[in-house]
Design a protein around this motif. Sequence first.
Motif, mmCIF file in Angstrom:
data_model
loop_
_atom_site.group_PDB
_atom_site.id
_atom_site.type_symbol
_atom_site.label_atom_id
_atom_site.label_comp_id
_atom_site.label_asym_id
_atom_site.label_seq_id
_atom_site.Cartn_x
_atom_site.Cartn_y
_atom_site.Cartn_z
ATOM 1 N N MET A 1 8.138 -29.189 -40.731
ATOM 2 C CA MET A 1 7.767 -28.633 -39.435
ATOM 3 C C MET A 1 8.494 -27.326 -39.186
ATOM 4 O O MET A 1 9.679 -27.186 -39.491
ATOM 5 C CB MET A 1 8.095 -29.629 -38.324
ATOM 6 C CG MET A 1 7.206 -30.856 -38.312
ATOM 7 S SD MET A 1 5.527 -30.454 -37.776
ATOM 8 C CE MET A 1 5.797 -30.041 -36.061
ATOM 9 N N ALA A 53 1.021 -32.762 -35.306
ATOM 10 C CA ALA A 53 1.304 -32.060 -36.560
ATOM 11 C C ALA A 53 2.389 -32.788 -37.349
ATOM 12 O O ALA A 53 2.295 -32.938 -38.572
ATOM 13 C CB ALA A 53 1.724 -30.618 -36.273
ATOM 14 N N ALA A 54 3.430 -33.246 -36.659
ATOM 15 C CA ALA A 54 4.512 -33.976 -37.330
ATOM 16 C C ALA A 54 4.000 -35.286 -37.906
ATOM 17 O O ALA A 54 4.388 -35.685 -39.013
ATOM 18 C CB ALA A 54 5.657 -34.228 -36.352
ATOM 19 N N GLU A 57 1.772 -34.467 -41.014
ATOM 20 C CA GLU A 57 2.652 -34.104 -42.136
ATOM 21 C C GLU A 57 3.233 -35.348 -42.788
ATOM 22 O O GLU A 57 3.231 -35.497 -44.008
ATOM 23 C CB GLU A 57 3.795 -33.214 -41.638
ATOM 24 C CG GLU A 57 3.530 -31.734 -41.747
ATOM 25 C CD GLU A 57 4.812 -30.919 -41.599
ATOM 26 O OE1 GLU A 57 5.899 -31.527 -41.525
ATOM 27 O OE2 GLU A 57 4.721 -29.684 -41.573
ATOM 28 N N TYR A 61 2.580 -36.379 -46.495
ATOM 29 C CA TYR A 61 3.688 -36.042 -47.391
ATOM 30 C C TYR A 61 4.909 -36.950 -47.243
ATOM 31 O O TYR A 61 5.887 -36.789 -47.986
ATOM 32 C CB TYR A 61 4.123 -34.586 -47.160
ATOM 33 C CG TYR A 61 2.983 -33.611 -47.282
ATOM 34 C CD1 TYR A 61 2.437 -33.294 -48.528
ATOM 35 C CD2 TYR A 61 2.419 -33.019 -46.158
ATOM 36 C CE1 TYR A 61 1.372 -32.405 -48.639
ATOM 37 C CE2 TYR A 61 1.357 -32.137 -46.264
ATOM 38 C CZ TYR A 61 0.835 -31.836 -47.501
ATOM 39 O OH TYR A 61 -0.219 -30.952 -47.613
ATOM 40 N N HIS A 63 8.044 -38.811 -44.726
ATOM 41 C CA HIS A 63 9.115 -38.240 -43.917
ATOM 42 C C HIS A 63 10.349 -39.125 -44.056
ATOM 43 O O HIS A 63 10.351 -40.287 -43.639
ATOM 44 C CB HIS A 63 8.688 -38.153 -42.443
ATOM 45 C CG HIS A 63 9.506 -37.196 -41.643
ATOM 46 N ND1 HIS A 63 10.848 -37.408 -41.363
ATOM 47 C CD2 HIS A 63 9.200 -36.001 -41.050
ATOM 48 C CE1 HIS A 63 11.321 -36.412 -40.651
ATOM 49 N NE2 HIS A 63 10.347 -35.541 -40.437
ATOM 50 N N SER A 97 3.091 -26.610 -38.482
ATOM 51 C CA SER A 97 3.409 -27.267 -39.751
ATOM 52 C C SER A 97 3.686 -26.248 -40.847
ATOM 53 O O SER A 97 2.977 -25.254 -40.979
ATOM 54 C CB SER A 97 2.247 -28.165 -40.173
ATOM 55 O OG SER A 97 2.450 -28.664 -41.475
ATOM 56 N N ASP A 98 4.712 -26.513 -41.637
ATOM 57 C CA ASP A 98 4.954 -25.668 -42.809
ATOM 58 C C ASP A 98 4.448 -26.331 -44.086
ATOM 59 O O ASP A 98 4.663 -25.836 -45.183
ATOM 60 C CB ASP A 98 6.442 -25.323 -42.940
ATOM 61 C CG ASP A 98 7.335 -26.550 -42.948
ATOM 62 O OD1 ASP A 98 6.803 -27.682 -42.981
ATOM 63 O OD2 ASP A 98 8.570 -26.392 -42.901
ATOM 64 N N GLU A 99 3.759 -27.474 -43.940
ATOM 65 C CA GLU A 99 3.170 -28.168 -45.087
ATOM 66 C C GLU A 99 1.661 -27.985 -45.146
ATOM 67 O O GLU A 99 1.075 -27.821 -46.211
ATOM 68 C CB GLU A 99 3.493 -29.673 -45.011
ATOM 69 C CG GLU A 99 4.968 -30.019 -45.103
ATOM 70 C CD GLU A 99 5.454 -30.118 -46.536
ATOM 71 O OE1 GLU A 99 4.672 -29.792 -47.454
ATOM 72 O OE2 GLU A 99 6.613 -30.514 -46.734
ATOM 73 N N LEU A 100 1.014 -28.005 -43.983
ATOM 74 C CA LEU A 100 -0.442 -27.890 -43.931
ATOM 75 C C LEU A 100 -0.862 -26.437 -44.103
ATOM 76 O O LEU A 100 -0.203 -25.525 -43.599
ATOM 77 C CB LEU A 100 -0.967 -28.427 -42.596
ATOM 78 C CG LEU A 100 -0.630 -29.882 -42.264
ATOM 79 C CD1 LEU A 100 -1.058 -30.210 -40.835
ATOM 80 C CD2 LEU A 100 -1.293 -30.832 -43.253
ATOM 81 N N ASN A 101 -1.961 -26.204 -44.813
ATOM 82 C CA ASN A 101 -2.497 -24.856 -44.959
ATOM 83 C C ASN A 101 -3.966 -24.845 -44.567
ATOM 84 O O ASN A 101 -4.540 -25.871 -44.202
ATOM 85 C CB ASN A 101 -2.296 -24.343 -46.391
ATOM 86 C CG ASN A 101 -2.903 -25.276 -47.423
ATOM 87 O OD1 ASN A 101 -4.066 -25.673 -47.304
ATOM 88 N ND2 ASN A 101 -2.136 -25.648 -48.445
ATOM 89 N N ASP A 104 -6.365 -27.339 -45.941
ATOM 90 C CA ASP A 104 -6.172 -28.732 -45.528
ATOM 91 C C ASP A 104 -6.856 -29.031 -44.204
ATOM 92 O O ASP A 104 -7.023 -30.198 -43.846
ATOM 93 C CB ASP A 104 -4.676 -29.046 -45.386
ATOM 94 C CG ASP A 104 -3.926 -28.960 -46.695
ATOM 95 O OD1 ASP A 104 -4.533 -29.272 -47.736
ATOM 96 O OD2 ASP A 104 -2.740 -28.576 -46.679
#
Length: 875
Positions: A1, A53-54, A57, A61, A63, A97-101, A104
Motif C-alpha cells: 500500500m 485496496a488493502a 492486495e 498477494y 499480507h 495500491s503499489d501492487e495493483l497495476n 489488473d
Amino acid sequence: MRYTLKDYQQDAVRDILGNLAEAREMFHNPRLRRTSQFALTATTGAGKTVMAAAVIEALFYGHDEFGFEPDPSAVVLWFSDDPNLNEQTRFRLLAASDELNHSDLRVIAHPFSEEKLSPGKVYFLNTDKLTRTSRLTRGHDAGDEDNQIPDLRASVRPDLQGFTIWDTLRNTIEDPNLTLYMVLDEAHRGFGTKASADKPTIVRRLVNGHGDVPPVPVVWGISATVDRFEQAMKAAEVAESRRGLDRVQVDPARVHASGLLKDTIVLDIPAETGVFDTVLLTRATRKIKDSTSAWAEYAATHADQTGDGTKTDPVVPLMVLQVPNTPDPDMVARALDVVFDEWPELGGDEVAHVLGDHTTQAYGPYAVRYISPERVQDDTTVRVLIAKDGISTGWDCPRAEVLMSFRPAKDATHITQLLGRLVRTPLAMRIEGNEVLNSVECILPFFDRKTATQVVQILTGELDGFPDPTGRRVLIRPETMTPNPDVPEAVWDALVELPSQSLPRKGAKPVKRLTALAHALAVDGLKPDAGAAAHQEMHAVLNGAAARHKDKLDTAVAEIWTVHGEEVAGRYGQTGVSLDRFTEVADDRAIRDAFRQAGRVFSPDLAGTYVDALAGPDDDQDDDGLRDAYVTVAALALIPEVGDDLDREAAKLTTKWFDEYRVAIKDLTPERQAVYNDIRAMAVDPQRMDLTRPKNALVETSYPPKSADEEPIPMPSRSQHLLADAQGQYPVGTLNDLELEVLDKELSRPGVTAWYRNPSRSAQDSLGIAYKDARGTWKTMRPDFVFFDQAGLDQTVRASIVDPHGHHLSDALVKLHGLAAFAAEYGDEFHRIEAVAKVGVATRVLDMKSEVVRTAVFNASDAQTLYVSHVAGTY
C-alpha cells in the motif's frame, strides 16, 4: 500500500479478510457449499476505497501483518450502478495500491468475450451493462431459458461476443479453481422497492442467480448506509440460501478522531427578510479568497512531511455554486458577474461546470467549460465550480471550502447531500489548533433561520439524511476567536506542557511502533541511523533470548526441519484401514513458509535483517548458512517467551527515544509533531500526548431566534479565555447552568489568570483522558475546563482541571474512573483535578488528587453515592 492505514482501517481490513477467508471455505467445502454475504459500513470520508485496496492486495498477494495467505483463485467483481463511480474507484485503487497495476483493473465493456474471468484481476461492471438491450447480454433471455431453441442464443449474439457476460459469470462461478468475490459498491442502491419485488432487479439476479447462472459465491456490500443493504438482502429472499457473516462496522468516532473529516460546518444565512443572494455571494467569494490566502500562508510556514525543508504545495480551495436542476442562464451569468467583480484576478478558464450537458455552456458573456466530477479535486486550475445535485454520490472534493447554494429552502436535502461530499480534510489530516482550516462554509441566501435549523438537524443527526455526524459541529454565522493578548505567554507555555492521553489501539505491536519511530527520527534528521540502531538493539535481544532458551530453541529448530505426515492404507477385500505416521525433511518452500510466520511475530523487516545478521556478510553467505539462519529465526518465533522479551525491550527503547528527543520533536512543524503523536498512540495502553497551542476557534455568538421574525439574541460572554474576540470576550451561551456556576466560581478565585474551554472534539489542542466504558471499550473523555492561576513569589503558573458532569448520566462513574486514574499518574503536574456535580440544591466536588477519594471512586457502585458521601466536599 502507498498509504499508511489508520488504526480503524487496519481493524476493518483484518475483519474483512477474516470474513472472506470464511466465505471461501464455505463455498469450496463440499460439505458446506454455501454462498455468503456481509457488509462494510463506514461514514463518508472514512476511506472505504483505501480499505478495499488493502483487502484486494492481501487477497491477491497475501499480507504478513494480517496473517493472510494469498488466494490464487480470487476474482473480484466490482459492481455499482454508475460507470463514472467505477472509473473513480479504479483510479483510487491504483493510487492507493503499489501492487495493483492497470492490467489488473479491467472495465467490462463491449466487446468483452471471455469464457471466464481471470484470477488476480478486478473487473468493473455497472448496471447498464446487464440490461436486456446491452450488447454484453444480447442473446441471453433470463426469462425463458428452458423453452429456447438451443442454437438461438448464440446466433443472436452481436459480432465479437462469443460469450454473453452472463455466460462468463456462470463459467467463472462453476469453475472449482476460481472464487468470485463481488463488491457491491454503494450497496443500498440497485435493489428496487418492495412494490417491485416480483420483478427481480439486475442486482437480485446477480445475488440470487437466475436460469442457469448460479448465485455469486461471496457478496461484500460497501456503504455508509449498510442497514439498507441488509434489509435489501433480506427482501431479496436470500436468508435461507445465503449465510450472513458478521458486519464490519467502523466506529464514526474513530474516523473523526483520525482527522480525515472536517470538524465544523458553518452556515451563513440572511439575518433579515429580503433578497440577498448577490450580497451573500460577494461574502462567499471573499471567503474563498480568504481561504486561499490562509492555505498559502500555512504552506509557506510549514515544511513538508519528507523533512527536507522544502515547502508544502498549498491547498487550492474551491468554491461550488449549486444551482437548481433547471438553472436560469441569466441567473448564472449574474452570479458570475458578482464573483468576477469581487475577484477580478480570477481567470475565465478557472470556472467550470459538472452539469449533465458535457459541453461548454454559455452564460451571458461567459463560456464555462465542462469537467468530469472525478477530475475536479486534482485539477487545481478550477477555482469556481457550477454544479447541481448529480455529484452528490461517488464524488469527493476535499479542497471545496465554500458552497454557495442557490437552492430554495425546500431543497434542504439536496444541499445536505452535496455537503456530505465536501467534509474530507484537504490534507487528509486535521490542521491542529486551527478551526478555520478545519471547516467548510455553506452560504444559503434563500433560507431563513427556521429552515436553516432543519439543515442543522440533518447535519447533526437529529434528522435522517446525513452520514454519521459524530463529533461535527454546525454553526450559523459564528465569529473567529484568536489568541487573547491579555493572557500571559507563561500560560500558553504551561498549556502545551500539560499531559493528555491517547486512545489505546487494539492489537498494537511494540516492534512496529519502534520501527515507525525510528523511521520518523531518521526522516527528520534527529537520529539519521535510527533504523539500523533499532534493529541492532533488537538483534541483541534475540541473541540473548536464543542463549537463555537454548533447549527450547533446539527443539523448535528440529520441529522446523521435520515435516510430519500420515499414510492411510486399505486392502481390497478387507475392512478397516491402517494408519502409519512418517516424517520428511523440510524443503526450502516449507522453511520459507515457517519464516513468513516469524515475520508476523517479529515484523517482516526485523526478521529479514536478523537473518542477514545470523548469516553474516554477503560474501560469506552460502546456501546452507542462509538456510540455517531462516530456520533459527523461524524457530525463535515459536517460543512465546522470545516474543514477550522482544515486545518489552522494543517498548523500553521507544520510551527512551521519545524522552531523549522530546524537546527536538516539539521544535518540528505541527504536521511532523502529529506523526509522532500518532506513533505514541500505537500502544495497547494510554500514552502521554503533547498538546498543541490553539490558533483560533469558531464560536457561536448568538442564540437562534424562536421565529424568523425575531432578531438573534447575543450570548453572554466572559473575559480571560485563551482565545477571544476583539473585545477580549469569549461567548458562554452554550454552557449549561452547572458549567456556568463552575466557571464564575473559578474566575472569582484570587490569582486566576486565564481559562480554557477544552474542545470536546478529538484534536491535539484538546486535553483527553482515556477511560474504559461499561463494556470495557477504551474511550476518551474531555474535561470541560482548564483554569490557570499564578502563585508564589515567582508567580508560577499552575493549571487545574475542573470538570462539571451530571452524576445521573450513564457514563458518570466510568468517566470518574478515568479521571481518577489520570490523576494518579499525572496529578503532580496539576494544582487541582476536580469533578463537580449537582446533588439536589448542593454542588459537590471530588478532589481526584486525594488518594482516599480515588480509592472510593474505584470501589463505588454509582456516581451519586460518591458525591453524597464523606469523600466529597462542598464546592
